[in-house]
Design a protein around this motif. Structure first.
Motif, PDB file in Angstrom:
ATOM      1  N   TYR A 140      -7.156   4.531  -5.147  1.00  0.00           N
ATOM      2  CA  TYR A 140      -6.657   5.379  -4.074  1.00  0.00           C
ATOM      3  C   TYR A 140      -7.794   6.016  -3.288  1.00  0.00           C
ATOM      4  N   GLY A 141      -7.453   6.445  -2.088  1.00  0.00           N
ATOM      5  CA  GLY A 141      -8.330   7.227  -1.240  1.00  0.00           C
ATOM      6  C   GLY A 141      -7.504   8.328  -0.617  1.00  0.00           C
ATOM      7  N   ASN A 142      -8.071   9.547  -0.538  1.00  0.00           N
ATOM      8  CA  ASN A 142      -7.288  10.620   0.047  1.00  0.00           C
ATOM      9  C   ASN A 142      -8.137  11.545   0.898  1.00  0.00           C
ATOM     10  N   TYR A 143      -7.449  12.241   1.774  1.00  0.00           N
ATOM     11  CA  TYR A 143      -8.050  13.276   2.608  1.00  0.00           C
ATOM     12  C   TYR A 143      -7.424  14.591   2.184  1.00  0.00           C
ATOM     13  N   LEU A 144      -8.249  15.581   1.860  1.00  0.00           N
ATOM     14  CA  LEU A 144      -7.800  16.880   1.387  1.00  0.00           C
ATOM     15  C   LEU A 144      -8.172  17.942   2.417  1.00  0.00           C
ATOM     16  N   VAL A 156       0.883  -1.155   0.000  1.00  0.00           N
ATOM     17  CA  VAL A 156       0.000   0.000   0.000  1.00  0.00           C
ATOM     18  C   VAL A 156       0.920   1.203   0.000  1.00  0.00           C
ATOM     19  N   ASP A 157       0.750   2.088  -0.987  1.00  0.00           N
ATOM     20  CA  ASP A 157       1.608   3.258  -1.097  1.00  0.00           C
ATOM     21  C   ASP A 157       0.998   4.427  -0.343  1.00  0.00           C
ATOM     22  N   PHE A 158       1.863   5.315   0.098  1.00  0.00           N
ATOM     23  CA  PHE A 158       1.474   6.485   0.872  1.00  0.00           C
ATOM     24  C   PHE A 158       2.055   7.717   0.195  1.00  0.00           C
ATOM     25  N   SER A 159       1.262   8.794   0.105  1.00  0.00           N
ATOM     26  CA  SER A 159       1.795  10.041  -0.445  1.00  0.00           C
ATOM     27  C   SER A 159       1.247  11.230   0.323  1.00  0.00           C
ATOM     28  N   VAL A 160       2.004  12.319   0.308  1.00  0.00           N
ATOM     29  CA  VAL A 160       1.595  13.590   0.900  1.00  0.00           C
ATOM     30  C   VAL A 160       1.819  14.674  -0.141  1.00  0.00           C
ATOM     31  N   GLY A 161       0.987  15.711  -0.072  1.00  0.00           N
ATOM     32  CA  GLY A 161       1.139  16.767  -1.060  1.00  0.00           C
ATOM     33  C   GLY A 161       0.477  18.059  -0.655  1.00  0.00           C
ATOM     34  N   ASP A 214     -15.972  22.262 -10.758  1.00  0.00           N
ATOM     35  CA  ASP A 214     -14.867  22.641  -9.882  1.00  0.00           C
ATOM     36  C   ASP A 214     -13.656  21.784 -10.203  1.00  0.00           C
ATOM     37  N   GLY A 215     -12.539  22.106  -9.590  1.00  0.00           N
ATOM     38  CA  GLY A 215     -11.323  21.346  -9.831  1.00  0.00           C
ATOM     39  C   GLY A 215     -10.254  21.676  -8.819  1.00  0.00           C
ATOM     40  N   SER A 216      -9.118  20.991  -8.964  1.00  0.00           N
ATOM     41  CA  SER A 216      -7.998  21.213  -8.057  1.00  0.00           C
ATOM     42  C   SER A 216      -6.689  20.815  -8.743  1.00  0.00           C
ATOM     43  N   LEU A 217      -5.606  21.276  -8.146  1.00  0.00           N
ATOM     44  CA  LEU A 217      -4.248  20.972  -8.587  1.00  0.00           C
ATOM     45  C   LEU A 217      -3.480  20.499  -7.366  1.00  0.00           C
ATOM     46  N   ILE A 218      -2.822  19.354  -7.472  1.00  0.00           N
ATOM     47  CA  ILE A 218      -2.077  18.788  -6.353  1.00  0.00           C
ATOM     48  C   ILE A 218      -0.671  18.411  -6.824  1.00  0.00           C
ATOM     49  N   VAL A 219       0.324  18.779  -6.040  1.00  0.00           N
ATOM     50  CA  VAL A 219       1.697  18.323  -6.232  1.00  0.00           C
ATOM     51  C   VAL A 219       2.001  17.451  -5.017  1.00  0.00           C
ATOM     52  N   SER A 220       2.397  16.204  -5.261  1.00  0.00           N
ATOM     53  CA  SER A 220       2.603  15.295  -4.129  1.00  0.00           C
ATOM     54  C   SER A 220       3.833  14.430  -4.344  1.00  0.00           C
ATOM     55  N   PHE A 225      -4.625  22.757   0.650  1.00  0.00           N
ATOM     56  CA  PHE A 225      -3.238  23.003   1.007  1.00  0.00           C
ATOM     57  C   PHE A 225      -2.524  21.740   1.467  1.00  0.00           C
ATOM     58  N   GLY A 226      -3.276  20.707   1.808  1.00  0.00           N
ATOM     59  CA  GLY A 226      -2.673  19.467   2.257  1.00  0.00           C
ATOM     60  C   GLY A 226      -3.418  18.265   1.722  1.00  0.00           C
ATOM     61  N   GLN A 227      -2.670  17.209   1.429  1.00  0.00           N
ATOM     62  CA  GLN A 227      -3.268  15.963   0.956  1.00  0.00           C
ATOM     63  C   GLN A 227      -2.524  14.793   1.582  1.00  0.00           C
ATOM     64  N   ILE A 228      -3.281  13.839   2.080  1.00  0.00           N
ATOM     65  CA  ILE A 228      -2.736  12.568   2.553  1.00  0.00           C
ATOM     66  C   ILE A 228      -3.447  11.489   1.751  1.00  0.00           C
ATOM     67  N   GLU A 229      -2.682  10.592   1.159  1.00  0.00           N
ATOM     68  CA  GLU A 229      -3.290   9.603   0.265  1.00  0.00           C
ATOM     69  C   GLU A 229      -2.705   8.213   0.488  1.00  0.00           C
ATOM     70  N   LEU A 230      -3.573   7.220   0.442  1.00  0.00           N
ATOM     71  CA  LEU A 230      -3.182   5.814   0.421  1.00  0.00           C
ATOM     72  C   LEU A 230      -3.628   5.239  -0.913  1.00  0.00           C
ATOM     73  N   SER A 231      -2.759   4.457  -1.536  1.00  0.00           N
ATOM     74  CA  SER A 231      -3.129   3.870  -2.828  1.00  0.00           C
ATOM     75  C   SER A 231      -2.768   2.395  -2.869  1.00  0.00           C
ATOM     76  N   LEU A 232      -3.510   1.687  -3.684  1.00  0.00           N
ATOM     77  CA  LEU A 232      -3.337   0.255  -3.862  1.00  0.00           C
ATOM     78  C   LEU A 232      -2.927  -0.007  -5.307  1.00  0.00           C
ATOM     79  N   PRO A 233      -1.623  -0.282  -5.547  1.00  0.00           N
ATOM     80  CA  PRO A 233      -1.185  -0.581  -6.910  1.00  0.00           C
ATOM     81  C   PRO A 233      -1.798  -1.890  -7.394  1.00  0.00           C
ATOM     82  N   GLN A 234      -2.193  -1.935  -8.650  1.00  0.00           N
ATOM     83  CA  GLN A 234      -2.753  -3.144  -9.233  1.00  0.00           C
ATOM     84  C   GLN A 234      -1.634  -4.054  -9.737  1.00  0.00           C
ATOM     85  N   ALA A 235      -1.928  -5.301  -9.871  1.00  0.00           N
ATOM     86  CA  ALA A 235      -0.938  -6.307 -10.254  1.00  0.00           C
ATOM     87  C   ALA A 235      -0.279  -5.999 -11.592  1.00  0.00           C
TER      88      ALA A 235
END
Length: 167
Positions: A54-58, A26-31, A158-164, A37-47
């Protein structure tokens, strides 16, 4: 805000618990970005190594939670398109002052800077991975979609831009 934080924590925890038995990692990212202004994300890479769930909190002037799926569209797995459900962006919630000619009118431009609501809906995403999808490194992500604001229930695009950074 606190109820959203609880939902996000529960959602990410549920995703982590349910996916750790299925996936090797399970991968983890912040951005950071705009309007969140903040993002915490968990992702599940496929085989197949070229897609992920992925799921994230913004967190910004308002907050939100979203889930999505991305798939690489280039041979080097640096460009990915996806679909996202949940928090798409945040912007001005609407008029603050109910009556004209009041003290509120004087301060409304200042209040508007901090009066944002998250737009929840469905959208599409484009991500550019500086290394490759599902690999550690930097990512630039654009999200655009259509949904409804939290408090005023106004339908809007609406939309957003994230650098993580993905670990």
């Amino acid at each position: 805000m606190f109820s959203s934080l609880i939902k996000a924590t529960f959602g990410i925890s549920a995703m982590l618990i349910s996916t750790t038995s299925v996936a090797n990692s399970v991968d983890f990212s912040v951005g950071t970005g705009y309007p969140f202004f903040g993002q915490i994300e968990l992702s599940l890479p496929q085989a197949d190594s070229n897609s992920r769930w992925y799921g994230n909190y913004l967190l910004g002037l308002d907050d939100g939670f979203s889930v999505g799926y991305e798939k690489a569209i280039s041979e080097n797995n640096k460009h990915a398109l996806g679909v996202v459900l949940g928090a798409l962006g945040a912007r001005d919630a609407g008029p603050v002052c109910k009556e004209e000619g009041t003290v509120c009118d004087i301060f409304e431009p200042l209040i508007d800077l901090f009066d944002s609501e998250t737009t929840n809906g469905i959208g599409v995403s484009y991500s550019y991975y500086f290394t490759s999808i599902n690999q550690p490194g930097w990512r630039l992500k654009l999200v655009a979609g259509y949904g409804e604001s939290d408090g005023y229930n106004a339908e809007r695009a609406d939309g957003s831009l994230i650098v993580s950074y993905q670990f």
